[in-house]
Write a protein that holds these residues in place. Sequence first.
Motif: not given
Length: 447
Positions: A174-197
């Motif tokens: 489901e492309p739309l759901m993948l896009f929405l989940y991708g936005i959320v995952a990107l925010g979480l990955v950025i958060s992890l990056g800020v907390e370690h670097y």
Amino acid sequence: NTWDYPTYLLIVGGSLFLLDALGSATAASARGLLDWRMSFAIARCSALSAGAVVLLGRLMFWPYFTHYQPQHSGFEPWLGRSTASQYLIIHGLWLFIIGSFVVADLVIAHRQEPVAAQASASGPQLGFRWPAPLILAAFLLVLGGFSIWMDRIDGLLVSSLGLVVLAAWQRQREPLMLFLYGIVALGLVISLGVEHYVLRGDIGRMNTVFKFYLQVWILFALASAVLLVLFENHMRSLTGWFTRAPWIILLMVLVGAGLVYPAYATPARIDDRFTPLPPGLDGMEFMEHATFVDAADGMPPVEMDLSQDRTAIEWLRANISGSPVILEAVTPLYRWGSRISVYTGLPTVIGWDWHQTQQRPGFQTLIDLRKAAVQQMFGEVRSFESIRPLLDRYQVQYIYVGPVERAYYSEQALAKFEEAAESGHLVLVYDDDGVQIFRYDSAGNES
């Protein structure tokens, strides 16, 4: 903001992919196919479109890229950590909405599996499979809850990212759901990056936090707006009113908690002003009513009426064209220095020196030379002729002598400018309410 470029380039690339994928899914549906699958053609088209965006962006901002000189580059490990509670204070509302949808989506996806399996089987089979995704989701939920209890942000972020990836895997067609989940995952990955670097050369990690966490807040907010609408449909299919009511109440509590800041912080910021003012959009209105007490070290305090500067600033904005350099006082940090440059946009010999120091590492000697030059031109009792080389070096065309200059420099030192005006070396173009503005017409300056 250059820090936004990588994040929003990924969003643009994802948007282009979504456009191509939805077109493919629509075409598949028109042919009577029940499924959408990733294809090389879709990936190639999306990659070419994203590449065109990068190329055009590079060409349009070519002057910037060719002249920009970053003083710091790269990241280094950050040994400190935020706490889970600090993270939830900022992003808790969004994570509540996103987490509610993800859990409901996983449950619904599992409920649909037996039906899909039974429909595709050749014989009368139940099609039940061991619910490994739900077991993994339950483990991640427990890990997230335990991390919140222990106030550990790493566990919260990892468990949240795991749930989102798991839900995205369930909706991989489901492309739309993948896009929405991708936005959320990107925010979480950025958060992890800020907390370690942290960006090398940052002040602690001040800039790293507020630049990247602004992106995270926006990504979560955008995704939550859509997922909240989708979650309403999940709620109707999963639960009754008595189950939905507590969730709605909790959501309202979190929304109310989020509104506490603007409700209470706005009056606090208003009270922190120089003087009470009615609501308005004029950022200079405070000058009409405020006073400020300041002076250089060793000199008696002087109470300055800021309306003097406001009148002169308005005259400069109305009568000065182009971008001539203006000479004004240099003060310690968080004082009334650089106010003429700030409110007119005219360049000055040296701006707020901490920003210059912070943004131009390796050039501290030049910054100190400019500060010393301002002190020589304003603060030393000497002839005007002796400071002309400095005025020419920094291409000064206007000299501003107002209440700050009179508070920081002696009358004997400032007298050189009036004497120069009397002898014809300067032109007094403004003289009102304790503020004088002199124009300096050197060989390299146009009047």
